[in-house]
Write a protein that holds these residues in place. Structure first.
Motif, PDB file in Angstrom:
ATOM      1  N   ASN A  89       0.866  -1.180   0.000  1.00  0.00           N
ATOM      2  CA  ASN A  89       0.000   0.000   0.000  1.00  0.00           C
ATOM      3  C   ASN A  89       0.904   1.232   0.000  1.00  0.00           C
ATOM      4  O   ASN A  89       1.755   1.377   0.887  1.00  0.00           O
ATOM      5  CB  ASN A  89      -0.898   0.019   1.249  1.00  0.00           C
ATOM      6  CG  ASN A  89      -1.763  -1.229   1.359  1.00  0.00           C
ATOM      7  OD1 ASN A  89      -2.331  -1.695   0.375  1.00  0.00           O
ATOM      8  ND2 ASN A  89      -1.864  -1.772   2.567  1.00  0.00           N
ATOM      9  N   THR A 121      -2.509   7.935   6.754  1.00  0.00           N
ATOM     10  CA  THR A 121      -3.463   8.123   7.844  1.00  0.00           C
ATOM     11  C   THR A 121      -2.991   9.275   8.738  1.00  0.00           C
ATOM     12  O   THR A 121      -1.851   9.734   8.660  1.00  0.00           O
ATOM     13  CB  THR A 121      -3.567   6.842   8.688  1.00  0.00           C
ATOM     14  OG1 THR A 121      -2.274   6.549   9.242  1.00  0.00           O
ATOM     15  CG2 THR A 121      -4.018   5.672   7.836  1.00  0.00           C
ATOM     16  N   LEU A 135       5.903  -0.324   6.891  1.00  0.00           N
ATOM     17  CA  LEU A 135       5.130  -0.952   7.959  1.00  0.00           C
ATOM     18  C   LEU A 135       4.675  -2.337   7.541  1.00  0.00           C
ATOM     19  O   LEU A 135       4.338  -2.569   6.375  1.00  0.00           O
ATOM     20  CB  LEU A 135       3.898  -0.112   8.287  1.00  0.00           C
ATOM     21  CG  LEU A 135       4.138   1.305   8.816  1.00  0.00           C
ATOM     22  CD1 LEU A 135       2.819   2.052   8.913  1.00  0.00           C
ATOM     23  CD2 LEU A 135       4.810   1.253  10.168  1.00  0.00           C
ATOM     24  N   GLY A 136       4.647  -3.268   8.509  1.00  0.00           N
ATOM     25  CA  GLY A 136       4.176  -4.611   8.219  1.00  0.00           C
ATOM     26  C   GLY A 136       3.913  -5.380   9.482  1.00  0.00           C
ATOM     27  O   GLY A 136       4.217  -4.916  10.592  1.00  0.00           O
ATOM     28  N   PRO A 137       3.370  -6.577   9.381  1.00  0.00           N
ATOM     29  CA  PRO A 137       3.134  -7.418  10.554  1.00  0.00           C
ATOM     30  C   PRO A 137       4.465  -7.929  11.103  1.00  0.00           C
ATOM     31  O   PRO A 137       5.511  -7.848  10.446  1.00  0.00           O
ATOM     32  CB  PRO A 137       2.275  -8.561  10.004  1.00  0.00           C
ATOM     33  CG  PRO A 137       2.632  -8.624   8.555  1.00  0.00           C
ATOM     34  CD  PRO A 137       2.916  -7.230   8.129  1.00  0.00           C
ATOM     35  N   THR A 159       7.225  -2.769  12.632  1.00  0.00           N
ATOM     36  CA  THR A 159       6.225  -3.841  12.618  1.00  0.00           C
ATOM     37  C   THR A 159       5.140  -3.532  13.640  1.00  0.00           C
ATOM     38  O   THR A 159       5.383  -2.838  14.632  1.00  0.00           O
ATOM     39  CB  THR A 159       6.860  -5.204  12.958  1.00  0.00           C
ATOM     40  OG1 THR A 159       7.459  -5.137  14.256  1.00  0.00           O
ATOM     41  CG2 THR A 159       7.925  -5.588  11.937  1.00  0.00           C
ATOM     42  N   GLU A 160       3.962  -4.037  13.382  1.00  0.00           N
ATOM     43  CA  GLU A 160       2.829  -3.844  14.292  1.00  0.00           C
ATOM     44  C   GLU A 160       2.296  -5.219  14.666  1.00  0.00           C
ATOM     45  O   GLU A 160       1.832  -5.977  13.805  1.00  0.00           O
ATOM     46  CB  GLU A 160       1.737  -3.005  13.620  1.00  0.00           C
ATOM     47  CG  GLU A 160       2.212  -1.598  13.263  1.00  0.00           C
ATOM     48  CD  GLU A 160       1.158  -0.831  12.469  1.00  0.00           C
ATOM     49  OE1 GLU A 160       0.309  -1.484  11.808  1.00  0.00           O
ATOM     50  OE2 GLU A 160       1.181   0.408  12.508  1.00  0.00           O
ATOM     51  N   ALA A 162      -0.330  -6.143  16.215  1.00  0.00           N
ATOM     52  CA  ALA A 162      -1.774  -6.362  16.036  1.00  0.00           C
ATOM     53  C   ALA A 162      -2.195  -6.304  14.563  1.00  0.00           C
ATOM     54  O   ALA A 162      -3.378  -6.480  14.249  1.00  0.00           O
ATOM     55  CB  ALA A 162      -2.552  -5.313  16.835  1.00  0.00           C
ATOM     56  N   ARG A 163      -1.256  -6.037  13.677  1.00  0.00           N
ATOM     57  CA  ARG A 163      -1.594  -5.900  12.257  1.00  0.00           C
ATOM     58  C   ARG A 163      -1.993  -7.263  11.686  1.00  0.00           C
ATOM     59  O   ARG A 163      -1.335  -8.274  11.930  1.00  0.00           O
ATOM     60  CB  ARG A 163      -0.405  -5.322  11.498  1.00  0.00           C
ATOM     61  CG  ARG A 163      -0.709  -4.954  10.058  1.00  0.00           C
ATOM     62  CD  ARG A 163       0.557  -4.453   9.368  1.00  0.00           C
ATOM     63  NE  ARG A 163       0.314  -4.073   8.003  1.00  0.00           N
ATOM     64  CZ  ARG A 163       0.193  -2.831   7.573  1.00  0.00           C
ATOM     65  NH1 ARG A 163       0.282  -1.824   8.453  1.00  0.00           N
ATOM     66  NH2 ARG A 163      -0.023  -2.562   6.314  1.00  0.00           N
ATOM     67  N   LYS A 164      -3.033  -7.277  10.897  1.00  0.00           N
ATOM     68  CA  LYS A 164      -3.518  -8.511  10.269  1.00  0.00           C
ATOM     69  C   LYS A 164      -3.140  -8.524   8.790  1.00  0.00           C
ATOM     70  O   LYS A 164      -2.951  -7.489   8.180  1.00  0.00           O
ATOM     71  CB  LYS A 164      -5.037  -8.626  10.421  1.00  0.00           C
ATOM     72  CG  LYS A 164      -5.496  -8.758  11.874  1.00  0.00           C
ATOM     73  CD  LYS A 164      -6.996  -8.893  11.951  1.00  0.00           C
ATOM     74  CE  LYS A 164      -7.482  -9.017  13.400  1.00  0.00           C
ATOM     75  NZ  LYS A 164      -8.965  -9.144  13.478  1.00  0.00           N
ATOM     76  N   THR A 166      -0.840  -9.808   5.334  1.00  0.00           N
ATOM     77  CA  THR A 166       0.587  -9.800   4.974  1.00  0.00           C
ATOM     78  C   THR A 166       0.987  -8.552   4.184  1.00  0.00           C
ATOM     79  O   THR A 166       2.170  -8.383   3.876  1.00  0.00           O
ATOM     80  CB  THR A 166       0.923 -11.033   4.129  1.00  0.00           C
ATOM     81  OG1 THR A 166       0.110 -11.043   2.947  1.00  0.00           O
ATOM     82  CG2 THR A 166       0.674 -12.316   4.922  1.00  0.00           C
ATOM     83  N   ASP A 169       2.856  -1.420   4.133  1.00  0.00           N
ATOM     84  CA  ASP A 169       2.606  -0.012   3.812  1.00  0.00           C
ATOM     85  C   ASP A 169       3.937   0.676   3.533  1.00  0.00           C
ATOM     86  O   ASP A 169       4.896   0.535   4.299  1.00  0.00           O
ATOM     87  CB  ASP A 169       1.921   0.710   4.989  1.00  0.00           C
ATOM     88  CG  ASP A 169       0.494   0.239   5.208  1.00  0.00           C
ATOM     89  OD1 ASP A 169      -0.040  -0.472   4.333  1.00  0.00           O
ATOM     90  OD2 ASP A 169      -0.072   0.575   6.273  1.00  0.00           O
TER      91      ASP A 169
END
Length: 205
Positions: A89, A121, A135-137, A159-160, A162-164, A166, A169
């Motif tokens: 993204n 955002t 950014l990624g899981p 990394t996050e 709680a990110r769902k 694959t 960003d």
């Protein structure tokens, strides 16, 4: 007795010649010295032509104990995903319009899948001062994030937990000018997949 053996006075003639012991001893000493010097010279010649004998062996054994640099076995290539398996993204956190669309088009040419394209955002909008943020899981830390990082080397990686999903960003920051040149990005991707073996020092004894 008459003739030349006639006795005159009270002295008797010597019938034998006296032994010259002093001269004989001197001759023996001189001969021994000559032999000693000759033997020493012969030994030196042998030492020269044989390369020093024990000295050469000692020098050779010292070389064997010197540290030797040996390359460690090549590590196995990392199982990294190919660009076509990564969805990106592209989000613009700057005041410059059109950056997200232009960057997304270039990434698509390089084989990446493109997801959402638009403004960042509120969390990142106008708050990214560097070239960008990736950014990624958590699972993407050693897999897809490094692959995307070859396209924008100066970007920060996060990394996050709680990110769902694959998808990744790519948030464009104020310091962004363009993606890495494709040849440079390709070389970085190849090096990432097949890292060079690290040299290791090993002693020979």
């Amino acid at each position: 007795m008459g003739g030349k053996y006639r006795i005159k006075g009270n002295k008797y003639p010597r019938m034998r010649r006296p032994r010259r012991r002093g001269r004989l001893v001197g001759l023996v000493v001189v001969s021994a010295a000559v032999l000693g010097v000759g033997g020493w010279g012969t030994w030196q010649l042998i030492d020269v032509f044989t390369g020093g004998g024990e000295r050469a062996s000692a020098a050779g054994s010292g070389t064997d104990c010197a540290p030797k640099t040996k390359a460690s076995p090549s590590p196995r290539a990392k199982a990294l995903p190919e660009p076509r398996a990564i969805t990106v993204n592209v989000l613009n956190a700057t005041t410059r319009s059109g950056l997200a669309k232009k960057t997304a088009d270039e990434l698509k040419k390089r084989g990446f899948k493109i997801g959402d394209v638009g403004n960042a955002t509120k969390q990142y909008d106008k708050k990214v001062k560097g070239t960008g943020v990736l950014l990624g899981p958590a699972s993407a830390l050693d897999t897809s994030l490094p692959v995307l990082g070859t396209q924008l080397p100066g970007a920060e990686r996060r990394t996050e937990a709680a990110r769902k999903g694959t998808a990744l960003d790519l948030v464009i920051g104020d310091g962004f000018k363009e993606l890495a040149k494709k040849p440079d990005a390709d070389r970085a991707l190849t090096k990432l997949a097949t890292p060079e073996p690290a040299p290791s020092s090993k002693k020979g004894c």
